[in-house]
Design an enzyme around this catalytic site. Structure first.
Site, PDB file in Angstrom:
ATOM      1  N   LYS A  87      70.870  -9.595  46.331  1.00  0.00           N
ATOM      2  CA  LYS A  87      70.149  -8.326  46.219  1.00  0.00           C
ATOM      3  C   LYS A  87      71.056  -7.402  45.428  1.00  0.00           C
ATOM      4  O   LYS A  87      72.100  -6.964  45.906  1.00  0.00           O
ATOM      5  CB  LYS A  87      69.844  -7.716  47.591  1.00  0.00           C
ATOM      6  N   ALA A 142      66.024  -1.677  57.307  1.00  0.00           N
ATOM      7  CA  ALA A 142      67.124  -1.836  58.256  1.00  0.00           C
ATOM      8  C   ALA A 142      67.182  -0.645  59.199  1.00  0.00           C
ATOM      9  O   ALA A 142      66.918  -0.761  60.393  1.00  0.00           O
ATOM     10  CB  ALA A 142      68.453  -1.999  57.514  1.00  0.00           C
ATOM     11  N   ALA A 188      63.728   0.279  51.201  1.00  0.00           N
ATOM     12  CA  ALA A 188      64.310   1.605  51.473  1.00  0.00           C
ATOM     13  C   ALA A 188      63.245   2.672  51.697  1.00  0.00           C
ATOM     14  O   ALA A 188      62.221   2.701  51.010  1.00  0.00           O
ATOM     15  CB  ALA A 188      65.255   2.068  50.365  1.00  0.00           C
TER      16      ALA A 188
END
Lengths: 66, 252
Positions: B97, B206, B184
């Site tokens: 990534k 996350a 994100a």
């Protein structure tokens, strides 16, 4: 000779290898990668790659992130 | 229904890709990853700390989750390429990534450095998944450069602001021939569902899970949201109308 390992100065015997530099931090080889002066040294070459005075060694592993 | 996500020729039954940052402990992370059902999870590369107890890699290995190293913390293509090469060496994967940020306040991805690094990594045999702004033109250029997916942001990393420009995400999806992974900005389950409804192929998150009051429960919520959003996308939503359309017969 003096080498920097992860930003910390270390005194290693002349002719010390990348493997010996890694050993100052960990006995583990799995999941660890090394760069010397910004170039990757593959695990298979750690034992045969000698360090020189003033080399900068980076020893990295995976951590939580992203 | 067979609806696998395919990235770089690899199949994934789960369309939820997890990050590992922000978890208070490896135990909490482990429970959250299990609840999420993820099959692909990111890690960062950092200087080895001899005093660290346990490893995120052990958690992923135990769960049978594929590891996706990132280049988080890199500000230049040069740093990102070296980090990717170190990750390949340490983790024995050529997947990366690609993340090259422009400044520490916004953590927004730097498009110039990202493109430069992507070209070099593709040439070096990597399977490259670049983190980018919600820019359809850049997404197209990165696909042309050989990236295996594109990962536009919904909002800045860790902000939880959701998807600030859904229209651009749709434009990226419309034009893309590689998977689009919303990366994100996800704050809660409805954001993840929206990403999938807009046509994204997967969601990477996350913070929304790891910093939730109950990470395992939020992970479960995200898993359901991604599945629900995907199903809604495949089902095809009704058109929006300005006025009511009776759902019962109007005559008695």
């Amino acid at each position: 000779m003096n080498v920097t390992i992860n930003g910390v100065a270390h005194e290693l015997p002349s002719g010390a290898t990348v493997a010996e530099a890694v050993k100052t931090l960990t006995e583990t080889r799995n999941g660890v990668a090394v760069a010397v002066n910004g170039e990757v040294v593959s695990r298979g070459a750690w034992d045969s790659t000698a360090l020189a005075d003033a080399d900068a060694v980076e020893v990295l592993t995976a951590v939580q992130g992203g | 229904m067979d609806d696998d996500l395919i990235i770089g020729g690899e199949k994934f039954a789960s369309r939820l890709i997890m990050g590992t940052g922000g978890a208070p402990s490896l135990e909490v992370l482990d429970a959250a990853l299990a609840a999420s059902g993820t099959e692909l999870t990111t890690v960062a590369m950092r200087r080895l700390d001899p005093s660290a107890r346990g490893s995120v890699l052990d958690v992923l290995r135990r769960r049978g989750i594929r590891v996706l190293p990132n280049t988080a913390g890199c500000f230049t293509a040069q740093e990102a390429v070296l980090t990717a090469r170190l990750a390949r060496e340490a983790l024995e994967t050529d997947w990366v990534k690609l993340e090259v940020i422009s400044d520490e306040r916004t953590l927004l991805p730097d498009p110039i450095e990202t493109f430069d690094a992507a070209e070099r990594l593709v040439a070096d045999g990597f399977t490259v998944l670049p983190y980018i702004g919600d820019d359809p033109a850049l997404a197209r250029r990165l696909e042309q450069a050989g990236c295996a997916a594109v990962m536009p942001l919904g909002a800045p990393i860790g902000s939880g602001l959701g998807i600030r420009n859904p229209h651009n995400i749709e434009l990226i999806v419309e034009a893309a021939g590689v998977p689009v992974i919303l990366d994100a900005g996800i704050g809660t389950a409805s954001d993840a569902a929206l990403a999938m409804e807009l046509g994204c192929d997967a969601v990477l998150l996350a913070t929304a899970v790891t910093r939730a009051q109950r990470p395992d429960l939020m992970a479960q919520a995200m898993r359901s949201a991604v599945a629900a959003g995907r199903a809604a996308r495949l089902a095809g939503r009704i058109p929006r109308r300005r006025y009511a359309e009776a759902s019962s017969p109007m005559t008695p």
